[in-house]
Design a protein around this motif. Structure first.
Motif, PDB file in Angstrom:
ATOM      1  N   PHE A  79       0.833  -1.216   0.000  1.00  0.00           N
ATOM      2  CA  PHE A  79       0.000   0.000   0.000  1.00  0.00           C
ATOM      3  C   PHE A  79       0.868   1.267   0.000  1.00  0.00           C
ATOM      4  N   GLU A  80       1.927   1.235   0.819  1.00  0.00           N
ATOM      5  CA  GLU A  80       2.813   2.404   0.877  1.00  0.00           C
ATOM      6  C   GLU A  80       3.522   2.618  -0.453  1.00  0.00           C
ATOM      7  N   ARG A  81       4.011   1.506  -1.064  1.00  0.00           N
ATOM      8  CA  ARG A  81       4.693   1.649  -2.347  1.00  0.00           C
ATOM      9  C   ARG A  81       3.756   2.238  -3.400  1.00  0.00           C
ATOM     10  N   PHE A  82       2.514   1.822  -3.350  1.00  0.00           N
ATOM     11  CA  PHE A  82       1.557   2.304  -4.348  1.00  0.00           C
ATOM     12  C   PHE A  82       1.164   3.770  -4.111  1.00  0.00           C
ATOM     13  N   THR A  83       1.038   4.170  -2.832  1.00  0.00           N
ATOM     14  CA  THR A  83       0.511   5.505  -2.526  1.00  0.00           C
ATOM     15  C   THR A  83       1.581   6.570  -2.287  1.00  0.00           C
ATOM     16  N   ASP A  84       2.850   6.152  -2.127  1.00  0.00           N
ATOM     17  CA  ASP A  84       3.905   7.164  -1.910  1.00  0.00           C
ATOM     18  C   ASP A  84       3.941   8.230  -3.013  1.00  0.00           C
ATOM     19  N   PRO A  85       3.868   7.863  -4.293  1.00  0.00           N
ATOM     20  CA  PRO A  85       3.873   8.907  -5.328  1.00  0.00           C
ATOM     21  C   PRO A  85       2.700   9.879  -5.191  1.00  0.00           C
ATOM     22  N   PHE A  86       1.545   9.331  -4.744  1.00  0.00           N
ATOM     23  CA  PHE A  86       0.388  10.216  -4.593  1.00  0.00           C
ATOM     24  C   PHE A  86       0.606  11.238  -3.477  1.00  0.00           C
ATOM     25  N   LEU A  87       1.237  10.805  -2.386  1.00  0.00           N
ATOM     26  CA  LEU A  87       1.515  11.738  -1.289  1.00  0.00           C
ATOM     27  C   LEU A  87       2.428  12.885  -1.736  1.00  0.00           C
ATOM     28  N   LYS A  88       3.331  12.562  -2.686  1.00  0.00           N
ATOM     29  CA  LYS A  88       4.232  13.603  -3.194  1.00  0.00           C
ATOM     30  C   LYS A  88       3.537  14.522  -4.195  1.00  0.00           C
ATOM     31  N   GLN A  89       2.601  13.966  -4.931  1.00  0.00           N
ATOM     32  CA  GLN A  89       1.951  14.758  -5.982  1.00  0.00           C
ATOM     33  C   GLN A  89       0.848  15.660  -5.438  1.00  0.00           C
ATOM     34  N   LEU A  90       0.087  15.141  -4.467  1.00  0.00           N
ATOM     35  CA  LEU A  90      -1.058  15.888  -3.966  1.00  0.00           C
ATOM     36  C   LEU A  90      -0.617  16.909  -2.926  1.00  0.00           C
ATOM     37  N   LYS A  91      -1.082  18.130  -3.088  1.00  0.00           N
ATOM     38  CA  LYS A  91      -0.663  19.225  -2.209  1.00  0.00           C
ATOM     39  C   LYS A  91      -1.509  19.239  -0.937  1.00  0.00           C
ATOM     40  N   GLY A  92      -0.827  19.292   0.192  1.00  0.00           N
ATOM     41  CA  GLY A  92      -1.517  19.447   1.465  1.00  0.00           C
ATOM     42  C   GLY A  92      -2.187  18.195   1.989  1.00  0.00           C
ATOM     43  N   ILE A  93      -1.972  17.031   1.355  1.00  0.00           N
ATOM     44  CA  ILE A  93      -2.628  15.817   1.828  1.00  0.00           C
ATOM     45  C   ILE A  93      -1.941  15.327   3.095  1.00  0.00           C
ATOM     46  N   ARG A  94      -2.745  14.873   4.088  1.00  0.00           N
ATOM     47  CA  ARG A  94      -2.208  14.401   5.368  1.00  0.00           C
ATOM     48  C   ARG A  94      -1.999  12.866   5.367  1.00  0.00           C
ATOM     49  N   ALA A  95      -2.927  12.189   4.703  1.00  0.00           N
ATOM     50  CA  ALA A  95      -2.821  10.713   4.708  1.00  0.00           C
ATOM     51  C   ALA A  95      -3.726  10.137   3.635  1.00  0.00           C
ATOM     52  N   ILE A  96      -3.376   8.896   3.237  1.00  0.00           N
ATOM     53  CA  ILE A  96      -4.217   8.110   2.330  1.00  0.00           C
ATOM     54  C   ILE A  96      -4.532   6.795   3.050  1.00  0.00           C
ATOM     55  N   THR A  97      -5.813   6.418   3.043  1.00  0.00           N
ATOM     56  CA  THR A  97      -6.223   5.227   3.819  1.00  0.00           C
ATOM     57  C   THR A  97      -7.048   4.268   2.970  1.00  0.00           C
ATOM     58  N   TRP A  98      -7.079   3.014   3.442  1.00  0.00           N
ATOM     59  CA  TRP A  98      -7.990   1.989   2.894  1.00  0.00           C
ATOM     60  C   TRP A  98      -8.820   1.467   4.037  1.00  0.00           C
ATOM     61  N   SER A  99     -10.175   1.520   3.837  1.00  0.00           N
ATOM     62  CA  SER A  99     -11.119   1.072   4.869  1.00  0.00           C
ATOM     63  C   SER A  99     -12.058   0.046   4.250  1.00  0.00           C
ATOM     64  N   PRO A 100     -11.890  -1.245   4.597  1.00  0.00           N
ATOM     65  CA  PRO A 100     -12.801  -2.259   4.053  1.00  0.00           C
ATOM     66  C   PRO A 100     -14.175  -2.173   4.730  1.00  0.00           C
ATOM     67  N   ARG A 101     -15.158  -2.654   4.021  1.00  0.00           N
ATOM     68  CA  ARG A 101     -16.520  -2.676   4.573  1.00  0.00           C
ATOM     69  C   ARG A 101     -16.678  -3.950   5.410  1.00  0.00           C
ATOM     70  N   ILE A 102     -17.174  -3.776   6.672  1.00  0.00           N
ATOM     71  CA  ILE A 102     -17.374  -4.924   7.581  1.00  0.00           C
ATOM     72  C   ILE A 102     -18.796  -4.860   8.113  1.00  0.00           C
ATOM     73  N   ARG A 103     -19.493  -5.981   7.949  1.00  0.00           N
ATOM     74  CA  ARG A 103     -20.813  -6.089   8.519  1.00  0.00           C
ATOM     75  C   ARG A 103     -20.700  -6.681   9.927  1.00  0.00           C
ATOM     76  N   ASN A 104     -21.636  -6.300  10.771  1.00  0.00           N
ATOM     77  CA  ASN A 104     -21.580  -6.728  12.179  1.00  0.00           C
ATOM     78  C   ASN A 104     -21.607  -8.255  12.324  1.00  0.00           C
ATOM     79  N   LYS A 105     -22.397  -8.915  11.496  1.00  0.00           N
ATOM     80  CA  LYS A 105     -22.534 -10.357  11.612  1.00  0.00           C
ATOM     81  C   LYS A 105     -21.264 -11.089  11.210  1.00  0.00           C
ATOM     82  N   GLU A 106     -20.399 -10.429  10.493  1.00  0.00           N
ATOM     83  CA  GLU A 106     -19.162 -11.056  10.055  1.00  0.00           C
ATOM     84  C   GLU A 106     -18.062 -10.925  11.092  1.00  0.00           C
ATOM     85  N   LYS A 107     -18.270 -10.121  12.127  1.00  0.00           N
ATOM     86  CA  LYS A 107     -17.216  -9.824  13.095  1.00  0.00           C
ATOM     87  C   LYS A 107     -17.128 -10.921  14.143  1.00  0.00           C
ATOM     88  N   ASP A 108     -15.900 -11.090  14.555  1.00  0.00           N
ATOM     89  CA  ASP A 108     -15.710 -11.853  15.778  1.00  0.00           C
ATOM     90  C   ASP A 108     -15.377 -10.889  16.894  1.00  0.00           C
TER      91      ASP A 108
END
Length: 545
Positions: A79-108
């Motif tokens: 993820f870092e290798r893929f997004t490092d260029p974006f952090l350099k290109q985008l002005k003022g960006i603080r972070a880039i994240t990935w958030s998967p979708r989780i349903r309650n019934k799937e959680k342990d």
């Protein structure tokens, strides 16, 4: 100081000051126009840069969404290798994240305890189970933001609304102003969100997110424009909430309000209204140093010019006063000299008359006819000279003899001697200069005396003497003396005539460069005298008998 001088000085001051202030305001106006152009250019660039940066954000999240659509398992390093260029290109960006979708019934239980939310003090705590969660799984940079891993983006209303929008539209969406989980420092932030759809199940797989703090985003995107402009950004879609501001809008003065410029831009699913306010030095009066230098120079030059003109006028007044005084002194001196000269001519005339009287007394004691005749001729010549001096001192300038008046007086004198003839004088107003006056007077006297004595043997017939004076041109005069007497002898030659009278005439003609000619017949004789004269005036006619 005269009224004309007063108005002249006022005119110089007004013109000089007007030109100085005109140049002063022209220079400042030029700076004002340049400042307006700089402000307008900065506003145009700001709109373009913000739009361009939002488009870049959209491309980045689209690229990230495509990446996660095609990769089911992504490590932090990948993820870092893929997004490092974006952090350099985008002005003022603080972070880039990935958030998967989780349903309650799937959680342990273990997974559920790792999902976080924030409490009222903005501290991270475990979240309560819900139907859907979007916890942050991957984040770049990880080091300073490690605590944010596991934070549920779906846990508050503002984020949830933006997530639902991107899921519904399958396009990037922006949140309204939010408090960032870490390092917000009380500054509003925004998230750029893009839902990732599972291509097999056509369900939402998760979210790719760009995290921005607005001061970093605006400051880095519009770094050069912020030197010219103060900027306030409002989210119209969030009830006009303030996203970013470099000034306190509540304290903006009336002048600033008059110079405030409002623009709107489309930021993904939101509408931003941007208030541009020029920096004070870009909308206030420029007060350019160059303009003040020119103004001071112009005013100083005007005052100096006024002083020099006044000084010159004072000098001219003093000079005129001295000239008038000197002129008065010269006129007085000239008047004294003229009076003295008149007195001299008057005394000469009196002395000549005394001489003539003495000669008259001598004649009474003489018995010789020849001697009496000689004395009489001499008396006539002396009278002619005396008459000339009389006319000189009678002239107002004592510089010339009026020829017409002289001829009249001469003929009147001859009439007293002999009344057996009449005369006519045709003569313009001609003044004869002093160098020619006495010689000319003697020549005329000799010719007239000769005519009166010898031309009229018969005193009973009508005897007439005509004197004509004509100006041939500006400086040459013709004088003719014509009688109707018996004429000259047949063998008469003026160049050889031995009489003292003709000797005098010839000598005086040479003296004044005059030309003497004559014509004679049985009906009379005419002598013509041509001479140069520098003083002439208008013609006049005098008749006497």
């Amino acid at each position: 100081m005269t009224r004309f001088q007063y108005f002249k000085y006022i005119a110089i001051l007004l013109i000089g000051c007007s030109i100085s202030f005109f140049v002063f305001f022209s220079i400042n106006n030029r700076y004002s126009q340049r400042n307006r152009a700089v402000v307008e250019n900065a506003i145009t660039k700001s709109d373009l840069k913000l739009t361009d940066e939002l488009n870049k954000i959209s491309l980045v999240v689209e690229s990230m969404g495509f990446f996660f659509e095609n990769n089911s398992q992504v490590s932090q390093k990948a993820f870092e290798r893929f997004t490092d260029p974006f952090l350099k290109q985008l002005k003022g960006i603080r972070a880039i994240t990935w958030s998967p979708r989780i349903r309650n019934k799937e959680k342990d239980a273990q997974l559920f305890s790792a999902i976080k939310t924030i409490d009222s003090s903005n501290s991270l705590i475990s979240t309560e189970p819900k139907d859907v969660h979007f916890p942050i799984k991957l984040i770049n940079p990880l080091g300073p933001l490690n605590e944010a891993v596991g934070f549920d983006l779906y846990s508050d209303t503002i984020r949830r609304s933006a997530i639902e929008t991107t899921i519904r539209t399958n396009k990037m969406s922006l949140t309204g102003p939010i408090r960032l989980v870490l390092q917000d420092n009380g500054v509003p932030g925004i998230l750029s969100l893009k839902a990732v759809i599972d291509t097999t199940s056509n369900e939402v797989k998760g979210l790719v997110t760009g995290v921005y703090r607005m001061d970093d985003f605006i400051g880095s995107t519009l770094a050069s424009e912020l030197l010219v402009l103060d900027i306030c950004v409002h989210d119209i879609s969030a009830n006009n909430q303030l996203l970013f501001s470099t000034i306190d809008e509540a304290s903006i003065s009336k002048d600033l309000q008059n110079n405030l410029i409002r623009h709107q831009i489309k930021a993904a699913n939101r509408n931003w209204e941007i208030h541009y306010v020029p920096k004070p030095n870009y909308f206030s009066f420029p007060n350019a140093f160059e303009s003040y230098a020119v103004l001071i120079f112009g005013l100083t030059t005007t005052l100096l010019l006024t002083y020099l003109v006044r000084k010159r006028d004072v000098y001219n007044e003093r000079l005129e006063a001295r000239v008038l005084l000197r002129t008065a002194e010269l006129e007085e001196s000239n008047l004294m000299k003229e009076n003295l000269l008149r007195e001299i001519h008057h005394r000469v005339k009196n002395n000549l008359q005394i001489t003539s009287s003495l000669m008259n007394m001598q004649k009474r004691k003489l018995t010789s006819k020849e001697a009496i005749t000689a004395l009489s001729d001499s008396q006539a010549r002396i009278s002619a000279i005396a008459l000339t001096h009389q006319k000189i001192y009678q002239d107002k300038d004592s510089k010339a003899v009026n020829l017409r008046d002289y001829l009249v007086d001469l003929m009147e004198y001859q009439k007293k001697i002999s009344s057996s003839f009449s005369y006519k004088i045709d003569c313009p107003e001609i003044s004869v200069d002093l160098d020619r006056a006495v010689p000319l007077a003697l020549i005329i006297s000799e010719l007239v005396t000769n005519a009166v004595k010898h031309a009229y043997p018969d005193t009973l017939k009508y005897n007439e003497l005509l004197i004509d004076v004509t100006r041939l041109h500006e400086t040459q005069v013709l004088l003719t003396i014509r009688d109707n007497g018996q004429g000259l002898p047949a063998n008469f030659d003026i160049k050889k005539a031995e009489g003292i009278g003709f000797e005098i005439i010839r000598a005086l003609c040479r003296q004044i460069a005059a030309d003497l000619t004559y014509e004679s017949n049985d009906y009379g004789t005419q002598f013509s005298l041509t001479f140069e004269n520098r003083m002439t005036s208008e013609p006049n006619l005098y008749d006497a008998s």
